[in-house]
Write a protein that holds these residues in place. Structure first.
Motif, PDB file in Angstrom:
ATOM      1  N   GLY A   7       0.777  -1.236   0.000  1.00 25.82           N
ATOM      2  CA  GLY A   7       0.000   0.000   0.000  1.00 25.82           C
ATOM      3  C   GLY A   7       0.807   1.282   0.000  1.00 25.82           C
ATOM      4  N   TYR A   8       2.093   1.218  -0.282  1.00 20.57           N
ATOM      5  CA  TYR A   8       2.930   2.420  -0.309  1.00 20.57           C
ATOM      6  C   TYR A   8       2.963   2.976  -1.729  1.00 20.57           C
ATOM      7  N   VAL A   9       2.839   4.292  -1.834  1.00 20.78           N
ATOM      8  CA  VAL A   9       2.831   4.946  -3.142  1.00 20.78           C
ATOM      9  C   VAL A   9       4.018   5.898  -3.235  1.00 20.78           C
ATOM     10  N   VAL A  10       4.446   6.172  -4.464  1.00 19.33           N
ATOM     11  CA  VAL A  10       5.600   7.039  -4.699  1.00 19.33           C
ATOM     12  C   VAL A  10       5.194   8.500  -4.522  1.00 19.33           C
ATOM     13  N   HIS A  11       5.908   9.207  -3.649  1.00 18.38           N
ATOM     14  CA  HIS A  11       5.685  10.637  -3.449  1.00 18.38           C
ATOM     15  C   HIS A  11       6.812  11.472  -4.035  1.00 18.38           C
ATOM     16  N   VAL A  12       8.004  10.879  -4.169  1.00 20.88           N
ATOM     17  CA  VAL A  12       9.120  11.541  -4.856  1.00 20.88           C
ATOM     18  C   VAL A  12       9.727  10.509  -5.788  1.00 20.88           C
ATOM     19  N   PRO A  13       9.540  10.643  -7.102  1.00 20.26           N
ATOM     20  CA  PRO A  13       9.992   9.606  -8.042  1.00 20.26           C
ATOM     21  C   PRO A  13      11.475   9.767  -8.385  1.00 20.26           C
ATOM     22  N   LEU A  14      11.990   8.761  -9.078  1.00 19.00           N
ATOM     23  CA  LEU A  14      13.329   8.834  -9.654  1.00 19.00           C
ATOM     24  C   LEU A  14      13.227   9.329 -11.086  1.00 19.00           C
ATOM     25  N   VAL A  15      14.235  10.077 -11.508  1.00 28.23           N
ATOM     26  CA  VAL A  15      14.320  10.491 -12.908  1.00 28.23           C
ATOM     27  C   VAL A  15      15.687  10.076 -13.433  1.00 28.23           C
ATOM     28  N   GLU A  16      15.748   9.770 -14.705  1.00 32.01           N
ATOM     29  CA  GLU A  16      17.004   9.350 -15.321  1.00 32.01           C
ATOM     30  C   GLU A  16      17.776  10.560 -15.824  1.00 32.01           C
ATOM     31  N   ILE A  17      19.098  10.499 -15.630  1.00 39.24           N
ATOM     32  CA  ILE A  17      19.977  11.538 -16.149  1.00 39.24           C
ATOM     33  C   ILE A  17      21.091  10.849 -16.925  1.00 39.24           C
ATOM     34  N   ALA A  18      21.371  11.333 -18.108  1.00 40.19           N
ATOM     35  CA  ALA A  18      22.378  10.709 -18.973  1.00 40.19           C
ATOM     36  C   ALA A  18      23.711  11.425 -18.830  1.00 40.19           C
ATOM     37  N   GLY A  19      24.789  10.619 -18.805  1.00 39.12           N
ATOM     38  CA  GLY A  19      26.123  11.174 -18.816  1.00 39.12           C
ATOM     39  C   GLY A  19      26.471  11.992 -17.601  1.00 39.12           C
ATOM     40  N   GLN A  20      26.102  11.553 -16.414  1.00 35.10           N
ATOM     41  CA  GLN A  20      26.403  12.260 -15.184  1.00 35.10           C
ATOM     42  C   GLN A  20      27.296  11.413 -14.302  1.00 35.10           C
ATOM     43  N   GLY A  21      28.018  12.064 -13.402  1.00 37.34           N
ATOM     44  CA  GLY A  21      28.827  11.326 -12.439  1.00 37.34           C
ATOM     45  C   GLY A  21      30.306  11.421 -12.745  1.00 37.34           C
ATOM     46  N   ASP A  22      31.123  10.984 -11.779  1.00 38.59           N
ATOM     47  CA  ASP A  22      32.576  11.044 -11.923  1.00 38.59           C
ATOM     48  C   ASP A  22      33.047  10.109 -13.030  1.00 38.59           C
ATOM     49  N   GLY A  23      33.920  10.599 -13.906  1.00 42.01           N
ATOM     50  CA  GLY A  23      34.507   9.768 -14.939  1.00 42.01           C
ATOM     51  C   GLY A  23      33.554   9.427 -16.063  1.00 42.01           C
ATOM     52  N   VAL A  24      32.418  10.131 -16.156  1.00 41.47           N
ATOM     53  CA  VAL A  24      31.429   9.846 -17.192  1.00 41.47           C
ATOM     54  C   VAL A  24      31.452  10.972 -18.219  1.00 41.47           C
ATOM     55  N   ASP A  25      31.506  10.604 -19.475  1.00 36.38           N
ATOM     56  CA  ASP A  25      31.477  11.580 -20.554  1.00 36.38           C
ATOM     57  C   ASP A  25      30.060  12.143 -20.681  1.00 36.38           C
ATOM     58  N   PRO A  26      29.879  13.465 -20.475  1.00 35.22           N
ATOM     59  CA  PRO A  26      28.528  14.036 -20.539  1.00 35.22           C
ATOM     60  C   PRO A  26      27.833  13.811 -21.865  1.00 35.22           C
TER      61      PRO A  26
END
Length: 407
Positions: A347-366
């Motif tokens: 019975g738990y519902v999402v109140h803050v969802p996840l979103v995808e981000i491309a090319g983010q983070g250390d050592g990642v080509d944007p």
């Protein structure tokens, strides 16, 4: 001599003249070196912390600006503010951000001559501490399945699990290890602090002044997370492994099982979040009454005993107690894959969802769109806004909640 001239002309004190002279030398590129012993070179200052609006919010005294780092001052400010859930940064009067890694003097420059020193505290939105789970959690092994069925047969119509609401020193090590094994390795220190806090005796002082070893400090995030109000519940097998029969240890069906004695089936670390003022019927997400929110920090079940319904029983009892003490909701940062499915089923519902981000983070080509990471998106309800501001956040877990009272 120059200082005397300044005092005579402007009517300044000796200290003011000295500061004026030092600033003038710095401005002219003159390097001033002291020949005093190192122990005598400590610059003890009082630091006034103000908000962006200029309102005083804290004062830190007897700070040696030559040896105290910016991070150490941030920790003291966080303690003075009651360890807010937000990240903190300090800014000088010349609009320079104080470097957490350097001595304070290196960041404030000639402002260090002043006493007191004025710094502005900038409260930033809370940042995620990283991923919560780096791999799929283990499924029940064949031996675990046989073991769970044997426990159920021996228990008959009686409950086969017993929930302990008070921490038991006899099982502290296996409980802590179970939780650490269930989540990302970099969360080890945070989990250890939370477990340590749960085993601290509950005293009135603990609610007003959290112990130093109950605060998780993350310099990279610029945050000090108060875990002093954490509580630990454990689920134990009844009967324990010791009573399951003489031939259990030698039975090939149970070879390789990691079952401690007494048998810890699961554990949950939780705390109460205050400050939720409720939401009206026309608010996003619907009506929710005011009251504390129970946050499940970490919930872990022994994979070889999952068939006993460990987490289902723990969650049901948590919800019952949360309702009895007047909680408005219960929330958790749900781990990926089967974790999100489990909470949705209850019975738990999402109140803050996840979103995808491309090319983010250390050592990642944007420019590399094939590399996809996730982060928390915008809250979908008024309760979601509160949860994102107050909860412990992770980059791979949406915030899900179950409203317990609407009126």
């Amino acid at each position: 001599h120059f200082g005397s001239r300044v005092r005579c002309h402007f009517g300044a004190s000796r200290a003011q003249a000295a500061r004026f002279w030092l600033k003038s030398c710095v401005g002219c590129g003159v390097v001033v070196r002291s020949h005093l012993p190192t122990s005598a070179m400590a610059l003890l200052r009082t630091i006034h912390i103000t908000s962006i609006a200029g309102n005083p919010i804290a004062q830190v005294t007897d700070i040696d600006v030559c040896s105290t780092t910016g991070w150490e001052v941030v920790c003291q400010v966080a303690q003075a503010l009651g360890f807010p859930s937000t990240s903190l940064s300090l800014v000088t009067q010349s609009a320079a951000v104080v470097d957490n890694n350097l001595p304070l003097q290196d960041s404030i420059g000639q402002d260090g001559c002043d006493d007191p020193i004025f710094l502005t505290c900038v409260l930033e939105p809370p940042r995620a501490v990283g991923v919560k789970c780096e791999k799929w959690r283990s499924h029940t092994s064949k031996g675990g399945m046989f073991l769970a069925r044997k426990i159920l047969r021996l228990a008959g119509n009686k409950p086969c699990l017993r929930i302990c609401r008070e921490p038991d020193l006899a099982v502290r090590d296996p409980v802590e290890q179970l939780i650490m094994d269930s989540f990302a390795p970099r969360l080890k220190e945070l989990i250890q602090v939370a477990v340590r806090a749960a085993y601290q005796p509950a005293t009135a002082a603990a609610f007003s002044t959290p112990a130093e070893d109950c605060v998780f400090k993350d310099e990279a995030l610029g945050a000090c997370i108060d875990l002093s109000l954490c509580r630990l519940w454990t689920s134990m097998v009844v009967p324990t492994i010791n009573t399951l029969g003489e031939g259990l240890a030698s039975d090939r069906c149970y070879a390789g099982l990691d079952i401690p004695t007494p048998a810890v089936a699961g554990a949950v670390l939780w705390r109460l979040l205050d400050g939720w003022r409720g939401a009206a019927h026309d608010a996003a997400g619907g009506a929710v009454v005011a009251g504390p929110v129970l946050e499940v920090l970490f919930a872990a079940a022994n994979p070889d005993l999952q068939e006993l319904g460990v987490m289902g029983q723990l969650v049901a009892e948590l919800e019952q107690v949360a309702t009895q003490i007047g909680c408005a909701a219960i929330a958790i940062a749900a781990v990926p894959h089967q974790g999100k499915r489990f909470w949705a089923k209850h019975g738990y519902v999402v109140h803050v969802p996840l979103v995808e981000i491309a090319g983010q983070g250390d050592g990642v080509d944007p420019s590399d769109s094939s590399v996809v990471q996730t982060t928390l998106g915008e809250p979908q309800s008024a309760l979601g806004e509160f949860l994102k501001a107050k909860m412990l956040l992770f980059t791979d877990t949406p915030l899900v909640a179950k409203v317990l009272r609407t009126s």
